[in-house]
Design a protein around this motif. Structure first.
Motif, PDB file in Angstrom:
ATOM      1  N   GLY A 112       0.803  -1.224   0.000  1.00  0.00           N
ATOM      2  CA  GLY A 112       0.000   0.000   0.000  1.00  0.00           C
ATOM      3  C   GLY A 112       0.835   1.272   0.000  1.00  0.00           C
ATOM      4  N   GLU A 113       2.052   1.210  -0.568  1.00  0.00           N
ATOM      5  CA  GLU A 113       2.900   2.408  -0.563  1.00  0.00           C
ATOM      6  C   GLU A 113       2.649   3.313  -1.766  1.00  0.00           C
ATOM      7  OE1 GLU A 113       6.407  -0.188   1.590  1.00  0.00           O
ATOM      8  OE2 GLU A 113       6.809   0.705  -0.372  1.00  0.00           O
ATOM      9  N   LEU A 114       1.880   2.816  -2.731  1.00  0.00           N
ATOM     10  CA  LEU A 114       1.603   3.624  -3.927  1.00  0.00           C
ATOM     11  C   LEU A 114       0.288   4.376  -3.756  1.00  0.00           C
ATOM     12  CD1 LEU A 114       2.557   1.125  -6.785  1.00  0.00           C
ATOM     13  CD2 LEU A 114       3.980   2.851  -5.686  1.00  0.00           C
ATOM     14  N   MET A 132      -8.820  15.869 -14.648  1.00  0.00           N
ATOM     15  CA  MET A 132      -7.581  15.836 -13.864  1.00  0.00           C
ATOM     16  C   MET A 132      -6.656  14.754 -14.406  1.00  0.00           C
ATOM     17  SD  MET A 132     -10.353  14.492 -12.136  1.00  0.00           S
ATOM     18  CE  MET A 132     -10.920  12.813 -12.054  1.00  0.00           C
ATOM     19  N   GLU A 133      -5.357  14.971 -14.199  1.00  0.00           N
ATOM     20  CA  GLU A 133      -4.378  13.956 -14.576  1.00  0.00           C
ATOM     21  C   GLU A 133      -3.985  13.181 -13.323  1.00  0.00           C
ATOM     22  OE1 GLU A 133      -0.817  15.343 -16.573  1.00  0.00           O
ATOM     23  OE2 GLU A 133       0.002  13.305 -16.705  1.00  0.00           O
ATOM     24  N   ALA A 134      -4.011  11.857 -13.420  1.00  0.00           N
ATOM     25  CA  ALA A 134      -3.604  11.014 -12.297  1.00  0.00           C
ATOM     26  C   ALA A 134      -2.091  10.828 -12.353  1.00  0.00           C
ATOM     27  CB  ALA A 134      -4.299   9.660 -12.383  1.00  0.00           C
ATOM     28  N   LEU A 135      -1.405  11.136 -11.246  1.00  0.00           N
ATOM     29  CA  LEU A 135       0.059  11.020 -11.201  1.00  0.00           C
ATOM     30  C   LEU A 135       0.466  10.132 -10.035  1.00  0.00           C
ATOM     31  CD1 LEU A 135       0.612  14.766 -12.006  1.00  0.00           C
ATOM     32  CD2 LEU A 135       1.466  12.893 -13.446  1.00  0.00           C
ATOM     33  N   LEU A 136       1.280   9.151 -10.349  1.00  0.00           N
ATOM     34  CA  LEU A 136       1.638   8.116  -9.385  1.00  0.00           C
ATOM     35  C   LEU A 136       2.653   8.619  -8.360  1.00  0.00           C
ATOM     36  CD1 LEU A 136       1.193   5.117  -8.747  1.00  0.00           C
ATOM     37  CD2 LEU A 136       2.966   4.567 -10.409  1.00  0.00           C
ATOM     38  N   ARG A 137       2.451   8.225  -7.109  1.00  0.00           N
ATOM     39  CA  ARG A 137       3.382   8.576  -6.033  1.00  0.00           C
ATOM     40  C   ARG A 137       3.784   7.311  -5.270  1.00  0.00           C
ATOM     41  NH1 ARG A 137       3.741  12.161  -8.763  1.00  0.00           N
ATOM     42  NH2 ARG A 137       3.246  14.355  -8.482  1.00  0.00           N
ATOM     43  N   TRP A 138       5.061   7.264  -4.882  1.00  0.00           N
ATOM     44  CA  TRP A 138       5.546   6.127  -4.088  1.00  0.00           C
ATOM     45  C   TRP A 138       6.126   6.645  -2.792  1.00  0.00           C
ATOM     46  CZ3 TRP A 138      10.332   2.573  -5.450  1.00  0.00           C
ATOM     47  CH2 TRP A 138      10.446   1.574  -4.457  1.00  0.00           C
ATOM     48  N   LYS A 139       5.460   6.294  -1.686  1.00  0.00           N
ATOM     49  CA  LYS A 139       5.993   6.674  -0.388  1.00  0.00           C
ATOM     50  C   LYS A 139       6.772   5.485   0.154  1.00  0.00           C
ATOM     51  CE  LYS A 139       4.704   9.320   3.661  1.00  0.00           C
ATOM     52  NZ  LYS A 139       4.816   8.543   4.887  1.00  0.00           N
ATOM     53  N   PRO A 141       9.077   3.355   2.659  1.00  0.00           N
ATOM     54  CA  PRO A 141       9.069   3.353   4.125  1.00  0.00           C
ATOM     55  C   PRO A 141      10.265   4.072   4.754  1.00  0.00           C
ATOM     56  CG  PRO A 141       9.401   1.129   3.226  1.00  0.00           C
ATOM     57  CD  PRO A 141       8.989   2.003   2.101  1.00  0.00           C
ATOM     58  N   THR A 142      11.446   4.044   4.125  1.00  0.00           N
ATOM     59  CA  THR A 142      12.578   4.740   4.738  1.00  0.00           C
ATOM     60  C   THR A 142      13.062   5.945   3.928  1.00  0.00           C
ATOM     61  OG1 THR A 142      14.098   3.203   3.680  1.00  0.00           O
ATOM     62  CG2 THR A 142      13.452   2.702   5.947  1.00  0.00           C
ATOM     63  N   ARG A 143      12.894   5.900   2.610  1.00  0.00           N
ATOM     64  CA  ARG A 143      13.420   6.996   1.792  1.00  0.00           C
ATOM     65  C   ARG A 143      12.439   8.132   1.574  1.00  0.00           C
ATOM     66  NH1 ARG A 143      17.277   4.432  -2.439  1.00  0.00           N
ATOM     67  NH2 ARG A 143      17.618   2.407  -1.518  1.00  0.00           N
ATOM     68  N   GLY A 144      11.194   7.940   2.003  1.00  0.00           N
ATOM     69  CA  GLY A 144      10.201   8.987   1.771  1.00  0.00           C
ATOM     70  C   GLY A 144       9.706   8.957   0.335  1.00  0.00           C
ATOM     71  N   MET A 145       9.253  10.113  -0.142  1.00  0.00           N
ATOM     72  CA  MET A 145       8.660  10.178  -1.477  1.00  0.00           C
ATOM     73  C   MET A 145       9.702   9.955  -2.580  1.00  0.00           C
ATOM     74  SD  MET A 145       5.532  10.503  -1.956  1.00  0.00           S
ATOM     75  CE  MET A 145       4.011  10.927  -1.117  1.00  0.00           C
ATOM     76  N   ILE A 146       9.418   9.044  -3.481  1.00  0.00           N
ATOM     77  CA  ILE A 146      10.317   8.822  -4.610  1.00  0.00           C
ATOM     78  C   ILE A 146       9.603   9.261  -5.886  1.00  0.00           C
ATOM     79  CG2 ILE A 146      11.600   7.081  -5.911  1.00  0.00           C
ATOM     80  CD1 ILE A 146      12.058   5.588  -3.405  1.00  0.00           C
ATOM     81  N   SER A 147      10.303  10.055  -6.681  1.00  0.00           N
ATOM     82  CA  SER A 147       9.705  10.630  -7.881  1.00  0.00           C
ATOM     83  C   SER A 147       9.395   9.550  -8.926  1.00  0.00           C
ATOM     84  CB  SER A 147      10.667  11.655  -8.473  1.00  0.00           C
ATOM     85  OG  SER A 147      10.355  11.881  -9.820  1.00  0.00           O
TER      86      SER A 147
END
Ligand code: C2E
Ligand code: MG
Ligand code: MG
Length: 357
Positions: A112-114, A132-139, A141-147
């Motif tokens: 569930g990190e996405l 709207m445009e849907a844009l993917l995010r990856w949180k 667990p240790t590095r925080g948000m990754i582009s």
């Protein structure tokens, strides 16, 4: 000199005085490979890629030195072959980091990190939010948000993009349908597709299934693809695009103007929308070239019967430029950054829009 495997050789240079000695030898080898080889009456060209590691500076053990040389050789291949690269410690660090990121990505979906963020798209004339445009995010667990610019290519190479992409489509369609039911019936959602996803054999069928299951009408779904992606297998792409368009899905060409655009293909691609890349929008109004390119793209798109969406509009000057040039819709920080679903919902309910033209 030793042959390590099929086409891999190791060369040990003893008693070097200076690093330049290694460069000198590497250059001599490259020179040899510039000539064709004559084999059974055929002229064959072979490239050479070399990785160089230095004893005792880089490492002391034979295993480590061979591994270093191997890492550096792969770097030489990445740089277009026919060259040499020296090993630097950060190459191993990079390779290791990549591997650990790859492992984490494998479980990101299940853990569930996405999530998806949504960036509003406004009609230039009325100022109203049309989609709207849907844009993917990856949180992580240790590095925080990754582009996504970092992990989408990784997902693409490893094939994880297929399950991830399907999750993105399903989530975006469900979300759009929910907002439509909450009083925004004409809202559409645009989803980015990567190359591997687009060239997947059963893409139209899988999209059809997702639309059916989420209850979103095909007219409310947009797909964003890049020029490069369609050009890879142009004929197959055209037939996929035809199928999607026949379903009434709208197709956008993303980042338009940054790839090798072929205008003749553009005419043949069954598409609906061109998205002017933000690199051209950024320089407006100061940069005359950017302004000319953006203006030309709008005029050309309209004469081909396409709509135009400007990306990355950050200032009121850029908004005005787009309006003056008849651009149809826009998105960008001027209106809003991409927002998590709950904040996008507030944004909608507040009735936020651009000032009318
Ligand atoms: P894109 O599709 O061209 O998306 C636009 C990017 O520009 C987004 O970056 C967005 O946050 C950013 N942006 C929007 N307005 C502005 C602005 O006014 N100024 C500036 N400087 N930037 C703005 P993001 O979210 O980091 O996404 C990067 C790229 O990753 C996307 O480019 C898209 O190619 C890819 N991507 C994102 N989500 C997905 C996905 O679900 N699937 C696939 N295959 N690719 C995705
Ligand atoms: Mg996009
Ligand atoms: Mg773009």
């Amino acid at each position: 000199m030793a042959r390590l495997s099929g086409d891999e050789f190791a060369l040990v240079l003893a008693d070097m005085r200076h690093v330049d000695d290694a460069i000198h030898v590497a250059q001599k080898i490259l020179d040899v490979f510039h000539q064709p080889f004559n084999v059974a009456g055929h002229e064959l060209f072979v490239t050479a890629s070399m990785g160089i590691t230095l004893y005792p500076f880089d490492d002391r053990g034979a295993q480590e030195l061979l591994r270093n040389a191997d890492v550096a050789m792969y770097r030489a291949k990445e740089y277009g072959k026919n060259n040499y690269q020296f090993y630097v410690a950060e190459m191993t660090a990079k390779a290791t980091e990549r591997l650990s990121l790859e492992n984490d990505l494998r479980s990101a979906l299940a853990r569930g990190e996405l999530s998806l963020h949504y960036q509003p798209i406004a009609d230039c004339r009325s100022g109203r939010i049309v989609g709207m445009e849907a844009l993917l995010r990856w949180k992580h667990p240790t590095r925080g948000m990754i582009s996504p610019a970092l992990f989408i290519p990784l997902a693409e190479e490893t094939g994880f993009i297929i399950p991830i992409g399907e999750w993105v489509l399903r989530t975006a369609c469900e979300q759009c349908r929910r907002w439509q039911k909450q009083g925004f019936p004409s809202l559409y959602v645009a989803v980015n597709l990567s190359s591997r996803q687009f060239h997947q054999k059963d893409l139209p069928a899988s999209i059809y299934r997702i639309l059916h299951e989420t209850g979103l009408s095909p007219g409310s779904l947009g797909l964003e693809i890049t020029e490069g992606l369609v050009m890879q297998q142009a004929e197959a792409s055209i037939s996929t695009l035809r199928e999607l368009k026949a379903m009434d899905i709208r197709i956008s060409i993303d980042d338009f103007g940054t790839g090798y655009s072929s205008l003749s293909y553009l005419k043949r691609f069954p598409i609906n929308i061109l998205k002017v890349d933000q690199s051209f929008v950024r320089g407006i109004p100061g940069d005359a070239d950017d302004a000319a390119i953006a203006g030309t793209i709008i005029t050309m798109a309209h004469s081909l019967g396409l709509r135009v969406v400007a990306e990355g509009v950050e200032t009121v000057e850029q908004l005005n430029f787009m309006r003056q040039h008849g651009c149809d819709a826009l998105q960008g920080y001027y209106l809003s950054k991409p927002l998590p679903a709950d904040r996008f919902e507030e944004f909608l309910k507040n009735g936020t829009s651009l000032a009318k033209n």
